[in-house]
Design a protein around this motif. Structure first.
Motif, short mmCIF file in Angstrom:
data_model
loop_
_atom_site.label_atom_id
_atom_site.label_comp_id
_atom_site.label_asym_id
_atom_site.label_seq_id
_atom_site.Cartn_x
_atom_site.Cartn_y
_atom_site.Cartn_z
N TRP A 44 0.83 -1.21 0.00
CA TRP A 44 0.00 0.00 0.00
C TRP A 44 0.87 1.26 0.00
CZ3 TRP A 44 0.19 -3.51 4.02
CH2 TRP A 44 0.74 -3.09 5.22
N GLU A 45 2.16 1.11 0.32
CA GLU A 45 3.07 2.25 0.26
C GLU A 45 3.75 2.38 -1.10
OE1 GLU A 45 5.85 1.96 3.42
OE2 GLU A 45 4.35 2.10 5.02
N THR A 46 3.89 1.25 -1.81
CA THR A 46 4.69 1.25 -3.05
C THR A 46 3.88 1.03 -4.31
OG1 THR A 46 5.13 -1.13 -2.82
CG2 THR A 46 6.70 0.38 -1.80
N GLN A 47 2.65 0.52 -4.20
CA GLN A 47 1.91 0.11 -5.39
C GLN A 47 0.60 0.87 -5.59
OE1 GLN A 47 1.58 -4.15 -5.80
NE2 GLN A 47 3.73 -4.50 -5.40
N VAL A 48 0.46 1.99 -4.92
CA VAL A 48 -0.70 2.85 -5.13
C VAL A 48 -0.21 4.28 -5.30
CG1 VAL A 48 -2.88 3.71 -4.21
CG2 VAL A 48 -2.17 1.36 -3.70
N VAL A 49 -0.51 4.87 -6.45
CA VAL A 49 -0.25 6.28 -6.69
C VAL A 49 -1.56 6.89 -7.17
CG1 VAL A 49 0.98 7.98 -8.08
CG2 VAL A 49 2.20 5.98 -7.21
N GLY A 50 -2.13 7.77 -6.34
CA GLY A 50 -3.44 8.32 -6.69
C GLY A 50 -4.45 7.19 -6.81
N ASN A 51 -5.05 7.06 -7.97
CA ASN A 51 -6.03 6.00 -8.21
C ASN A 51 -5.52 5.00 -9.24
OD1 ASN A 51 -7.67 7.24 -6.36
ND2 ASN A 51 -8.92 8.31 -7.88
N VAL A 52 -4.22 4.75 -9.19
CA VAL A 52 -3.57 3.78 -10.06
C VAL A 52 -2.91 2.71 -9.20
CG1 VAL A 52 -1.81 3.42 -11.83
CG2 VAL A 52 -3.10 5.57 -11.78
N THR A 53 -3.08 1.43 -9.58
CA THR A 53 -2.44 0.35 -8.84
C THR A 53 -2.22 -0.85 -9.75
OG1 THR A 53 -2.48 -0.89 -6.76
CG2 THR A 53 -4.54 -0.83 -8.01
N VAL A 54 -1.62 -1.90 -9.20
CA VAL A 54 -1.39 -3.14 -9.92
C VAL A 54 -1.88 -4.32 -9.09
CG1 VAL A 54 0.53 -2.45 -11.40
CG2 VAL A 54 0.98 -3.13 -9.04
N CYS A 55 -2.18 -5.43 -9.78
CA CYS A 55 -2.64 -6.65 -9.13
C CYS A 55 -2.05 -7.85 -9.87
CB CYS A 55 -4.17 -6.75 -9.16
SG CYS A 55 -5.03 -5.45 -8.27
N GLY A 56 -2.29 -9.04 -9.33
CA GLY A 56 -1.83 -10.26 -9.98
C GLY A 56 -0.32 -10.28 -10.10
N ASP A 57 0.20 -10.86 -11.19
CA ASP A 57 1.65 -10.95 -11.39
C ASP A 57 2.32 -9.59 -11.48
OD1 ASP A 57 1.70 -13.69 -11.31
OD2 ASP A 57 1.75 -13.97 -13.48
N ALA A 58 1.60 -8.58 -11.87
CA ALA A 58 2.18 -7.24 -11.91
C ALA A 58 2.50 -6.74 -10.50
CB ALA A 58 1.22 -6.27 -12.59
N SER A 59 1.74 -7.22 -9.52
CA SER A 59 1.92 -6.81 -8.13
C SER A 59 2.86 -7.74 -7.37
CB SER A 59 0.57 -6.77 -7.41
OG SER A 59 0.72 -6.57 -6.02
N HIS A 60 2.67 -9.05 -7.53
CA HIS A 60 3.42 -10.03 -6.73
C HIS A 60 3.86 -11.21 -7.58
CE1 HIS A 60 -0.64 -11.70 -6.72
NE2 HIS A 60 -1.06 -10.58 -6.14
N PRO A 61 4.76 -11.00 -8.54
CA PRO A 61 5.24 -12.10 -9.37
C PRO A 61 5.96 -13.14 -8.52
CG PRO A 61 6.66 -10.19 -9.64
CD PRO A 61 5.49 -9.74 -8.82
N SER A 62 5.56 -14.40 -8.65
CA SER A 62 6.13 -15.44 -7.80
C SER A 62 6.55 -16.64 -8.64
CB SER A 62 5.12 -15.87 -6.73
OG SER A 62 3.98 -16.46 -7.33
N THR A 63 7.32 -17.51 -8.04
CA THR A 63 7.71 -18.75 -8.70
C THR A 63 6.54 -19.73 -8.68
OG1 THR A 63 8.65 -19.53 -6.62
CG2 THR A 63 10.14 -18.46 -8.18
N PRO A 64 6.55 -20.76 -9.54
CA PRO A 64 5.35 -21.59 -9.72
C PRO A 64 5.22 -22.78 -8.77
CG PRO A 64 7.02 -22.23 -11.31
CD PRO A 64 7.59 -21.07 -10.54
#
Length: 410
Positions: free
Chosen positions: A289-309
């Motif tokens: 919430w400190e690094t992935q929200v700017v105004g009303n823009v954000t990311v989710c899914g792999d854009a937010s938390h890319p992980s190994t399978p």
């Protein structure tokens, strides 16, 4: 706009068109489409900007566990997939280095689902849940900037010269997210492992066991995962690098296992069903919430938390994100409380995005860490690491009954 045959996908024809929208979703994968479908169910309109000329189905398959199937139930799609794809609620790990007996891994002490489904089939099913014109193909976003005249609006510039203005922008655009880059997020880093996966097709069926099996060696892990009576998902992960032709590379890497079923699967996989990836991840140690929200823009899914399978949860976490964020946005814009609130709409949206990340960070961080640690401990590269894996880690996991407890998320 021109509608495709299924009536749900629009493709831009004119150049340098301008669109004003409330919610714009960048990326037409599972997460983006599910988010659009969830918003539609609660009466909110969104558009999905997909850079490809068709729905993306890279990777051929996706694993759906309890949490993923629960989300499909929300759209009345679960029974359709249950009728097609096997439930592998138990699988076997074969520890080859020390010739140990097979270890049976039970999913959980509670009823459990573990299915492998075709990405194309799932994408088309979710796309069928959104209104006509929601999905805009050939819509590659090349630039993002805040509006100079409206501080609560974000402008998106597309490759074809057209533009979008939006009150909310959500990037479900994967590990190479342009939205994430705009937010200043670090690129996912390689972990020193490669993966090849594929889907074999046996048009006359196959006669080996219809349950999932993994074979663990030194620096290598292979898996056979039956999907249907004619299709089998398989993968191989190893430590190192190579530039050989994919099929021959896989056969050479796995020949010492002497698993004829795996060789059959590789030989019955058509070229378009092979994918090769350098495994990457990003552990979000700082609160999102400190690094992935700017105004009303954000990311989710792999854009937010890319992980190994190694937990099979990348797709499921994106689906979870979609449902939870849709609920937060609905509460901010359509709930009774929001209708009488004196707080400006843009502030309610911003708070909804912050609340979303505060709710999700703990789970996505934990699963990303767990996936990485499982991969490191399973693909062992020394005698002592193999010994610890084969005699302690795997047998203990098999006895615990909670090996898949993380998938029982509701």
């Amino acid at each position: 706009m021109a509608l495709s045959e299924n009536g749900h996908i629009a493709e831009t024809e004119g150049k340098k068109m301008h669109h004003e929208e409330g919610i714009v979703i960048v990326g037409g994968g599972f997460g983006g489409l599910c988010f659009a479908a969830a918003l539609h169910k609660v009466g909110l309109k969104a558009v999905v900007l997909e850079q490809s000329d068709k729905l993306r189905a890279e990777g051929t398959t996706i694993g759906l566990f309890n949490n993923g199937m629960r989300i499909l139930e929300l759209f009345d799609l679960a029974d359709q997939f249950r009728s097609i794809y096997f439930n592998n609620s138990e699988y076997i790990l074969c520890l080859t280095r020390f010739k140990l007996k097979k270890v049976h891994i039970h999913g959980s002490n509670r009823p459990h689902e573990m299915r492998c489904v075709e990405r194309k089939v799932l994408l088309e099913a979710i796309a069928g849940q959104v209104p006509q014109g929601t999905i805009r193909l050939n819509s590659r976003v090349t630039n993002i900037k805040k509006s100079e005249t409206s501080p609560n609006v974000t402008n998106l510039e597309l490759e074809d010269g057209s533009t979008y203005s939006a009150k909310v922008v959500v990037g479900f655009d994967g590990v190479n997210s342009i939205v994430g880059s705009w937010l200043g997020l670090e690129k996912p880093k390689p972990i020193g492992q490669l993966e090849v996966r594929g889907m074999a097709e046996f048009h006359n069926g196959y006669n080996f066991p219809k349950f999932s099996r993994s074979f663990l060696g030194t620096t290598i892990w292979i898996t056979i995962f039956p999907m249907t009576t004619t299709k089998v998902y398989w993968f191989v992960v190893w430590k190192g690098s190579s530039e050989e032709e994919i099929k021959q590379e896989v056969l050479k890497l796995t020949k010492d296992f002497q698993v004829p079923e795996f060789t059959l699967c590789v030989n019955n996989t058509s070229p378009e069903h092979f994918t090769k990836n350098t495994l990457r991840h990003r552990i979000n140690t700082k609160p999102t919430w400190e690094t992935q929200v700017v105004g009303n823009v954000t990311v989710c899914g792999d854009a937010s938390h890319p992980s190994t399978p190694f937990l099979g949860q990348g797709g499921a976490m994106a689906l979870e994100d979609a449902i939870i964020l849709a609920r937060k946005i609905h509460e901010a814009l359509k709930s009774k409380e929001s209708q009488i609130s004196k707080v400006p709409e843009s502030e309610r949206i911003h708070k909804a995005l912050l609340d979303f990340h505060q709710e999700r960070h703990g789970r996505t961080y934990a699963l990303s860490q767990k996936a990485y640690m499982r991969g490191v401990s399973t693909i062992a590269d020394t005698t002592i690491k193999c010994f610890m894996r084969d005699w302690f880690f795997i047998p203990r996991a098999g006895r615990s009954g909670n090996y898949m407890e993380h998938t029982l998320f509701d």
